[in-house]
Design an enzyme around this catalytic site. Structure first.
Site, short mmCIF file in Angstrom:
data_model
loop_
_atom_site.label_atom_id
_atom_site.label_comp_id
_atom_site.label_asym_id
_atom_site.label_seq_id
_atom_site.Cartn_x
_atom_site.Cartn_y
_atom_site.Cartn_z
N GLU A 102 0.82 -1.20 0.00
CA GLU A 102 0.00 0.00 0.00
C GLU A 102 0.87 1.27 0.00
O GLU A 102 0.53 2.25 -0.67
CB GLU A 102 -0.93 -0.04 1.21
CG GLU A 102 -1.96 -1.16 1.09
CD GLU A 102 -2.81 -1.36 2.32
OE1 GLU A 102 -4.04 -1.39 2.19
OE2 GLU A 102 -2.24 -1.51 3.42
N GLU A 144 -3.67 -10.48 3.85
CA GLU A 144 -4.55 -10.15 4.98
C GLU A 144 -5.70 -11.13 5.18
O GLU A 144 -6.14 -11.35 6.32
CB GLU A 144 -5.13 -8.73 4.79
CG GLU A 144 -4.15 -7.61 5.09
CD GLU A 144 -3.23 -7.27 3.94
OE1 GLU A 144 -2.44 -6.33 4.07
OE2 GLU A 144 -3.30 -7.97 2.89
#
Length: 267
Positions: free
Chosen positions: A117, A137
């Site tokens: 990210e 995740e």
């Protein structure tokens, strides 16, 4: 700066290196230090371009420090409001709407979770040829909500992004380049030379023109074409307005006519 965030100034370029063994996991203090580095880049008129990279060839960043989360140092619910990650959100860049100076990511190793990210929040991405990208995740019962959900489907085909979100599959550097997720893939030993070469080219440009590109693109993103023109003409885009009236704009035109290199001053 910090024992985990190393800064080096190279003329008009600020190099930011993550160096927190073993995986450059980003907890709240480290996020604040990265944010402070980007604030220095933004606020110092002598700095025009940033490069972010990490130590070694194994990993760029594994993202959020899950040990810190497990220990209760941070909360998952409303994590963005629960703690001060520094100006610019997680890792100082994922929600940084005030930094108009370009940032190059020199990706030296695995780009994982929040590290991915952070990389996607940069403007130009150069990856070493052994680099892999992943969003792990889902098996943890969480989602990559510090930029991957928001940005990845806008960068690569939707179904490929869904594979990465739902199945956690890794993407190699060459595949990422085919989708346009990264700009260039180079051997690891050429990574910083490539990043510095691009940064040097950018640093020679008129600073206000460089910054205008980011300001305008951010303002017109996802806006229909006719409305995008209208926003440029009527919205308060201070850098764009300053660029149009700048000494540098006049100097660039004059240098072209006189067949010489321009001398830009950032005003």
């Amino acid at each position: 700066m910090s024992e985990f965030v190393e800064l080096t100034r190279n003329g008009h370029v600020l190099e930011i290196k993550l160096n927190k063994p073993k995986v450059n996991a980003i907890d709240i203090p480290m996020s604040q230090h990265i944010a402070a580095a980007f604030a220095e880049l933004r606020d110092d008129p002598d700095l025009r371009v940033g490069i972010i990279t990490a130590q070694g060839d194994r990993i760029f960043s594994a993202g959020w420090d899950l040990k810190s989360l497990d220990a209760g140092d941070t909360q998952l619910d409303n994590w963005w409001d629960d703690a001060d990650y520094g100006e610019g959100g997680f890792a100082g860049l994922t929600e940084n709407w005030k930094l108009n100076k370009p940032v190059i990511a020199a990706l030296n190793g695995l780009v994982i979770g929040g590290g991915f990210e952070l990389a996607m929040a940069c403007d130009l991405l150069i990856a070493a040829d052994h680099v892999e990208f992943a969003l792990p995740e889902m098996p943890l019962g969480i989602v990559p909500d510090a930029g991957a959900l928001q940005r990845l489907p806008r960068r690569i085909p939707h179904n490929i992004a869904m594979e990465m979100f739902l199945l956690g599959r890794r993407m190699g550097a060459e595949e990422a380049a085919r989708y346009g997720l990264v700009n260039k893939v180079v051997p690891y030993d050429q990574l910083m030379d490539a990043a510095r070469d691009w940064a040097g080219q950018l640093a020679k440009s008129a600073p206000l023109a460089l910054q205008t590109v980011k300001e305008v693109l951010r303002g017109i993103e996802c806006v229909p074409l006719e409305q995008a023109f209208a926003k440029m003409r009527t919205d308060e885009m201070t850098t764009y307005r300053a660029m149009l009236k700048s000494e540098d704009a006049a100097e660039g035109v004059k240098a072209f006519v006189e067949k010489r290199e321009p001398v830009f001053k950032g005003r």
